[in-house]
Design a protein around this motif. Structure first.
Motif, PDB file in Angstrom:
ATOM      1  N   ALA A  38       0.828  -1.207   0.000  1.00 17.45           N
ATOM      2  CA  ALA A  38       0.000   0.000   0.000  1.00 17.45           C
ATOM      3  C   ALA A  38       0.862   1.257   0.000  1.00 17.45           C
ATOM      4  CB  ALA A  38      -0.926   0.002   1.211  1.00 17.45           C
ATOM      5  N   GLU A  39       1.976   1.214   0.723  1.00 23.80           N
ATOM      6  CA  GLU A  39       2.882   2.362   0.773  1.00 23.80           C
ATOM      7  C   GLU A  39       3.476   2.645  -0.599  1.00 23.80           C
ATOM      8  OE1 GLU A  39       3.378   4.253   3.298  1.00 23.80           O
ATOM      9  OE2 GLU A  39       2.423   3.123   4.915  1.00 23.80           O
ATOM     10  N   TYR A  40       3.816   1.580  -1.308  1.00 16.48           N
ATOM     11  CA  TYR A  40       4.384   1.755  -2.646  1.00 16.48           C
ATOM     12  C   TYR A  40       3.341   2.300  -3.612  1.00 16.48           C
ATOM     13  CZ  TYR A  40       8.514  -0.899  -1.218  1.00 16.48           C
ATOM     14  OH  TYR A  40       9.665  -1.306  -0.602  1.00 16.48           O
ATOM     15  N   LEU A  41       2.163   1.699  -3.637  1.00 18.23           N
ATOM     16  CA  LEU A  41       1.134   2.103  -4.598  1.00 18.23           C
ATOM     17  C   LEU A  41       0.707   3.555  -4.385  1.00 18.23           C
ATOM     18  CD1 LEU A  41      -1.012  -1.165  -4.564  1.00 18.23           C
ATOM     19  CD2 LEU A  41       0.467  -0.379  -6.418  1.00 18.23           C
ATOM     20  N   SER A  42       0.576   3.964  -3.124  1.00 19.15           N
ATOM     21  CA  SER A  42       0.156   5.334  -2.847  1.00 19.15           C
ATOM     22  C   SER A  42       1.258   6.347  -3.150  1.00 19.15           C
ATOM     23  CB  SER A  42      -0.295   5.475  -1.390  1.00 19.15           C
ATOM     24  OG  SER A  42       0.755   5.121  -0.509  1.00 19.15           O
ATOM     25  N   SER A  43       2.477   5.856  -3.389  1.00 19.01           N
ATOM     26  CA  SER A  43       3.573   6.724  -3.840  1.00 19.01           C
ATOM     27  C   SER A  43       3.805   6.601  -5.338  1.00 19.01           C
ATOM     28  CB  SER A  43       4.866   6.367  -3.089  1.00 19.01           C
ATOM     29  OG  SER A  43       4.727   6.548  -1.704  1.00 19.01           O
ATOM     30  N   SER A  44       2.840   6.003  -6.042  1.00 19.87           N
ATOM     31  CA  SER A  44       2.915   5.793  -7.495  1.00 19.87           C
ATOM     32  C   SER A  44       4.102   4.932  -7.894  1.00 19.87           C
ATOM     33  CB  SER A  44       2.948   7.137  -8.243  1.00 19.87           C
ATOM     34  OG  SER A  44       1.729   7.800  -8.111  1.00 19.87           O
TER      35      SER A  44
END
Length: 814
Positions: free
Chosen positions: A564-570
């Motif tokens: 989730a941390e990666y995806l929300s940072s594109s």
């Protein structure tokens, strides 16, 4: 006649001055006027000395000594010994004059703009004198000119305005354009009508050269610097940037305004009016073609000619209902900033007139906020206007090009590219001429934004992928080898440039924003820093690279729950780790939602079937409107390998050990033999089919002897199944009696799922499934009786690695 200007770095040392001589020692420069800047660092040294003197700090004497020594050292390196005495005497004599000026500032404890101009003029005075003397010592017909005698200004010291009609006449009266000689003039320096020394401000030497070019109707103005022209972007930030061969005056001024330091915009004006071309050349690479600036010049026919930026920007915003429909509000706002000598770099105003927003220098931000707060004090107290807001740590990036107005969709391409890479745009401005589109972004995103836009508009659609790979075991090694082997093909055929920027195993991790060498990665990783999943993520965030992909080749639960941390940072996520997609449904759905929200791929094809296109096929069925009703599948390559090799000539525990040795099972075979791996796979298939299902909803029919899965080690587990050989022999015997084969099957039927060992008859599609192969049968509305069949190798490091590789390539087209 040609006019040449050499900047501070071009004349910054004896070695560089020799390069200048080599350039001018050519027939094409027989009739040339040369304008030179001070040696690099000298202007800063003079400014520091004056500041110290005015502060009553005797350290200015040390600055003077350093200034004198720099020029004496240059003399000793440039000239034969016989000439040293006269030249050094000149420098010492002039330094003594300079010392007198600084001593005056020291005694009264202050300086004046007029005194500062006088002090600052010495840098160009020294360099022009030495360069002219060097040319003469080398046999060039060279004379030293006095810029103060021919360039006349007002007395606005520090940034004087040139009286161009008078200056042009003086230049034309005093310079013979037909003489076969070189004339050296100091840049930056001028004088007022009263004879006081003045300076022309930032970019003054360029301006001096442009004035001479315009006055003498030069055929060309050459600006010699330390780069090979104006670049498509800052080459220090964008490695793929290249020099622009041809560019218009207007485009050059726009790029210069937005931070391209090769030219200073006002310096272009005199030659622009006379349509005199400017050639920007590299003193250190004189054979490079450089950039030619001329009227309406766009040889490449590109819409976008360059990408530039201005750093250290603040946004000042004024909002409130009291701004709407009130005449004079904007006038008051801008007049207040103007009266405060605050330069506005960018303006944007909502069409509703509810807000005004301007970009200004960080240095002016506090002062601007105070001035605007004071001007609108009454409105703020009555809540008609809100307190002005300052946002700092920002930069402006700009696309520049004369032909941009003729192309549709440029803004869309620009902001789409930035958005896909999580670059937040705080403000936007586009001039009426449509020669530039400007956006305000965070300083931390500048490098990523410039590279993203350069890739989108200049790099022949070659897309850079930055991979951060966690897991370098059996599958990871093969994946890295596949990337290494296919790198050239991907770039040439698919226009994708793949580089591994970060790499970690369970012990160490390494990073290189230019790409890790894939032929020596193992040695590099052995010497890496201690591995930590959270620090790995923070490093990716700090790099802030465009088109970043996090590649998870682990079975680690902590890593899976970081997606989730990666995806929300594109940052795209590609994973063979099944834990995330088979976790609680709400978490699975959150990850899918984040992927859609940030338009960032979350791909896990290898969760089911390794390299087989199972999930991709399923996704296409669902997208096209088909409904999945039933799934029958053999989803464990390791279990299929085990049961295909288990017969009466061997024992079950021996086959399990063989599967472990050949890499078909996890290091802990209990994960495979418990059925949990297959449960996760059928759960993922059900979810991707559109069903809300949890892992606990799946029925599991255990075939292992009692107590096997409760063992506390792999060795203990192997001991239990060895002790229960008869249990497995009985299972095999029963299947043989029915002319069946044992297969571990996953089933899903209209919302219900189960896994377990089954006896497969000879007429069933699963019966002849060999080796480590998987098979999936999809029964859908379109395939109600004859199912859609996907079959092939479903286990093994090589095919799993290829499935990961395929997902990474899919991110490009997402």
């Amino acid at each position: 006649m040609k006019i040449l200007k050499f900047g501070g770095t071009s004349v910054g040392s004896a070695q560089n001055i020799r390069k200048v001589h080599q350039i001018l020692n050519s027939d094409q420069y027989q009739n040339t006027l040369v304008v030179v800047s001070a040696m690099s660092g000298v202007t800063n040294l003079l400014e520091a000395a004056l500041h110290r003197a005015a502060s009553e700090d005797r350290a200015f004497e040390e600055d003077l000594h350093n200034l004198e020594q720099l020029h004496i050292t240059t003399i000793e390196e440039l000239f034969p010994v016989a000439l040293h005495g006269a030249l050094i005497s000149y420098i010492k004599r002039e330094v003594n004059k300079l010392e007198t000026l600084l001593e005056g500032a020291y005694l009264i404890g202050e300086t004046t703009p007029r005194l500062k101009d006088k002090v600052m003029s010495y840098g160009e005075q020294f360099s022009s004198y030495l360069i002219n003397e060097f040319f003469k010592s080398k046999g060039l017909p060279s004379t030293l000119g006095d810029s103060k005698a021919v360039i006349k200004t007002n007395e606005k010291f520090g940034n004087a305005t040139v009286n161009l009609p008078l200056t042009f006449k003086l230049i034309q009266d005093n310079i013979d354009t037909t003489a076969k000689e070189i004339r050296v003039f100091p840049g930056f320096i001028a004088s007022s009508s009263n004879g006081y020394t003045t300076t022309l401000g930032r970019g003054g030497s360029d301006y001096t050269a442009a004035i001479f070019a315009a006055a003498l109707h030069a055929e060309e103005l050459e600006i010699w610097t330390d780069v090979s022209g104006m670049y498509t972007a800052d080459p220090r930030m964008v490695k793929q940037a290249f020099a622009i061969p041809l560019i218009s005056y207007e485009e050059a001024m726009e790029l210069s305004h937005f931070g391209a330091k090769v030219l200073y915009p006002p310096s272009i004006q005199p030659v622009l009016e006379k349509q005199i071309p400017i050639l920007i050349k590299n003193t250190f690479d004189p054979d490079a073609p450089g950039t030619r600036v001329s009227h309406n010049s766009n040889g490449a026919k590109r819409a976008v000619r360059g990408i530039s930026r201005i750093g250290k920007i603040s946004l000042l915003s004024l909002e409130g209902p009291g701004l709407i429909g009130i005449p004079g509000t904007s006038h008051r706002f801008f007049q207040t900033l103007s009266n405060g000598n605050i330069n506005i770099i960018l303006i944007t105003q909502a069409s509703s007139e509810h807000s005004i927003c301007v970009g200004i220098s960080n240095d002016d931000a506090e002062k601007a906020e105070e001035l605007i707060s004071a001007e609108f004090q009454n409105e703020i107290s009555e809540n008609k206007v809100y307190k002005p807001v300052i946002e700092q740590d920002l930069s402006i990036i700009a696309l520049v090009g004369d032909r941009m107005k003729s192309y549709q969709g440029l803004s869309g391409r620009m902001f789409s590219a930035l958005g896909k890479n999580n670059v937040n745009v705080r403000a936007i401005a586009q001039g009426a001429s449509e020669r530039n589109i400007s956006a305000v972004i965070a300083d931390k995103d500048v490098k990523k934004a410039l590279n993203t836009l350069h890739e989108a508009f200049f790099e022949e659609q070659v897309k850079q992928l930055n991979l951060f790979v966690m897991g370098a075991g059996n599958v990871g090694k093969r994946f890295l080898e596949q990337v290494r082997a296919q790198k050239k093909y991907l770039k040439e055929e698919l226009k994708i440039n793949v580089r591994v920027t970060g790499l970690a195993n369970s012990r160490t991790m390494i990073f290189n924003d230019q790409g890790i060498a894939l032929d020596t990665w193992e040695a590099s990783l052995n010497e890496g820093e201690k591995a930590c999943p959270e620090q790995f993520r923070q490093k990716i965030k700090a790099f802030n690279l465009r088109n970043s992909v996090f590649v998870d080749i682990t079975a680690n639960r902590e890593v899976a729950f970081s997606y989730a941390e990666y995806l929300s940072s594109s940052v795209a996520v590609v994973t063979c780790n099944k834990i995330a997609a088979s976790s609680d449904y709400d978490h699975y759905k959150d990850l899918k939602d984040l992927s859609r929200k940030y338009n960032t791929p979350f791909l896990f094809e290898t969760n089911v079937g390794a390299g087989l296109p199972v999930l991709d096929t399923l996704k296409n069925l669902v997208i096209s409107g088909d409904k999945i009703n039933q799934i029958e599948a053999v989803l464990s390559g390791s279990l299929n390998f085990i049961f295909n090799h288990y017969d009466h000539s061997t024992t079950f525990d021996q086959v399990v050990k063989q599967a472990m040795e050949e890499g078909y099972t996890e290091p802990d075979p209990r994960i495979d033999l418990s059925g949990i791996d297959v449960m996760r796979k059928i759960l993922i298939l059900a979810r991707e089919s559109g069903y809300h299902l949890e892992l606990d909803d799946i029925e599991s029919n255990d075939f292992l002897p009692e107590g096997a899965l409760k063992t506390d080690s792999v060795d203990a587990f192997l001991e239990v199944i060895q002790q229960n050989r008869s249990h497995f022999e009985q299972l095999l015997k029963k299947a043989d009696e029915k002319n069946c084969k044992l297969k571990y099957v996953a089933s899903f039927n209209r919302g219900k799922a189960s896994v377990g060992l089954k006896e497969i008859p000879a007429d069933h599609p699963f019966y002849n499934l060999e080796g480590k192969d998987n098979i999936v049968l999809f029964y859908t509305d379109r395939y109600p009786e004859q199912p859609l069949n996907i079959k092939g190798a479903g286990a093994g490091a090589e095919v799993t690695a290829s499935g990961i590789f395929a997902d990474i390539i899919r991110t490009v087209n997402n």
